[in-house]
Design an enzyme around this catalytic site. Sequence first.
Site, PDB file in Angstrom:
ATOM      1  N   VAL A 142      98.231  20.316  75.382  1.00  0.00           N
ATOM      2  CA  VAL A 142      99.522  20.838  74.950  1.00  0.00           C
ATOM      3  C   VAL A 142     100.570  20.586  76.024  1.00  0.00           C
ATOM      4  O   VAL A 142     100.296  20.645  77.220  1.00  0.00           O
ATOM      5  CB  VAL A 142      99.454  22.351  74.630  1.00  0.00           C
ATOM      6  CG1 VAL A 142      98.482  22.619  73.491  1.00  0.00           C
ATOM      7  CG2 VAL A 142      99.064  23.164  75.860  1.00  0.00           C
ATOM      8  N   CYS A 143     101.785  20.270  75.564  1.00  0.00           N
ATOM      9  CA  CYS A 143     102.943  20.181  76.444  1.00  0.00           C
ATOM     10  C   CYS A 143     104.130  20.716  75.655  1.00  0.00           C
ATOM     11  O   CYS A 143     103.959  21.256  74.557  1.00  0.00           O
ATOM     12  CB  CYS A 143     103.178  18.751  76.928  1.00  0.00           C
ATOM     13  SG  CYS A 143     103.686  17.595  75.649  1.00  0.00           S
ATOM     14  N   GLN A 144     105.341  20.558  76.162  1.00  0.00           N
ATOM     15  CA  GLN A 144     106.489  21.173  75.494  1.00  0.00           C
ATOM     16  C   GLN A 144     107.010  20.339  74.332  1.00  0.00           C
ATOM     17  O   GLN A 144     107.297  20.866  73.267  1.00  0.00           O
ATOM     18  CB  GLN A 144     107.614  21.417  76.509  1.00  0.00           C
ATOM     19  CG  GLN A 144     108.654  22.431  76.040  1.00  0.00           C
ATOM     20  CD  GLN A 144     108.079  23.817  75.866  1.00  0.00           C
ATOM     21  OE1 GLN A 144     107.181  24.220  76.599  1.00  0.00           O
ATOM     22  NE2 GLN A 144     108.583  24.556  74.898  1.00  0.00           N
ATOM     23  N   GLY A 146     105.496  17.126  73.360  1.00  0.00           N
ATOM     24  CA  GLY A 146     104.477  16.275  72.761  1.00  0.00           C
ATOM     25  C   GLY A 146     104.293  14.942  73.451  1.00  0.00           C
ATOM     26  O   GLY A 146     103.321  14.232  73.175  1.00  0.00           O
ATOM     27  N   LEU A 171     104.701  22.296  71.997  1.00  0.00           N
ATOM     28  CA  LEU A 171     104.814  23.737  71.781  1.00  0.00           C
ATOM     29  C   LEU A 171     106.184  24.139  71.244  1.00  0.00           C
ATOM     30  O   LEU A 171     106.331  25.232  70.699  1.00  0.00           O
ATOM     31  CB  LEU A 171     104.537  24.480  73.091  1.00  0.00           C
ATOM     32  CG  LEU A 171     103.101  24.376  73.617  1.00  0.00           C
ATOM     33  CD1 LEU A 171     102.984  25.073  74.970  1.00  0.00           C
ATOM     34  CD2 LEU A 171     102.115  24.990  72.623  1.00  0.00           C
TER      35      LEU A 171
END
Length: 234
Positions: A142-144, A146, A171
């Site tokens: 997961v990252c902010q 994508g 996210l």
Amino acid sequence: MAGIGFSSALSATRNFQTSWLVSKTHSGRTMPGKLNHRKNLTVKAEVNYVDAEEAKKLIAVEEYAILDVRDKSQYDRAHIRSCSHVPLFIENKDGDFGTIIKRTLHNNFSGLFFGLPFTKPNPDFVQSIKSQFSPESKLLLVCQEGLRSVAAANNLEQAGFQNIACITSGLQSAKPGTFDSVGTTELQDAGKAGLVTIQGKISAVLGTVLICAYLFITFFPEQAEKLFQIAPVS
């Protein structure tokens, strides 16, 4: 004669294919004209791209471990509870002249307006993950936004990890309450920092002032005219 020529051409073609296959193997004891069945082939995993709701099911049903690859500042603002954190990029504190110039320019623009730290690739990224997970582990990256999770997935694929999933758009696409999170803000807002966080508030205050001024002039034109007469003229 035509049949003999065709047979010779077919034989030559087969020999060429066999030689090509043999040259692709890594064993030094290959026999001419025979296929070596001990090939050193690498099977590349296919990354599973899912939305936030599907990711939640992967965690609950298939027991995927959550690996947050964002930088520390975003992770500290908000992250999924019980996730592991290995940043793909780390803050660049190098002291060489070129880096100092770039860091200063960054901090005066992107850092000031968007709260983004000046970073560089984490040289220990893959090794840090290998120390925590086996190549057979099921990992949800997961990252902010994508993008970093896709880059991280590519690095882990090359390192031999096979069961990898990423949240499409990151996210920021997760609805509030989708994941049990920890931090001072919602997961989808963890990427917002710097002056952009107060831009909305400034716009709201300015808009309110303008609306009030418009209503005052509309309903109390005489009082408004007197105020304009009192106001100093530049």
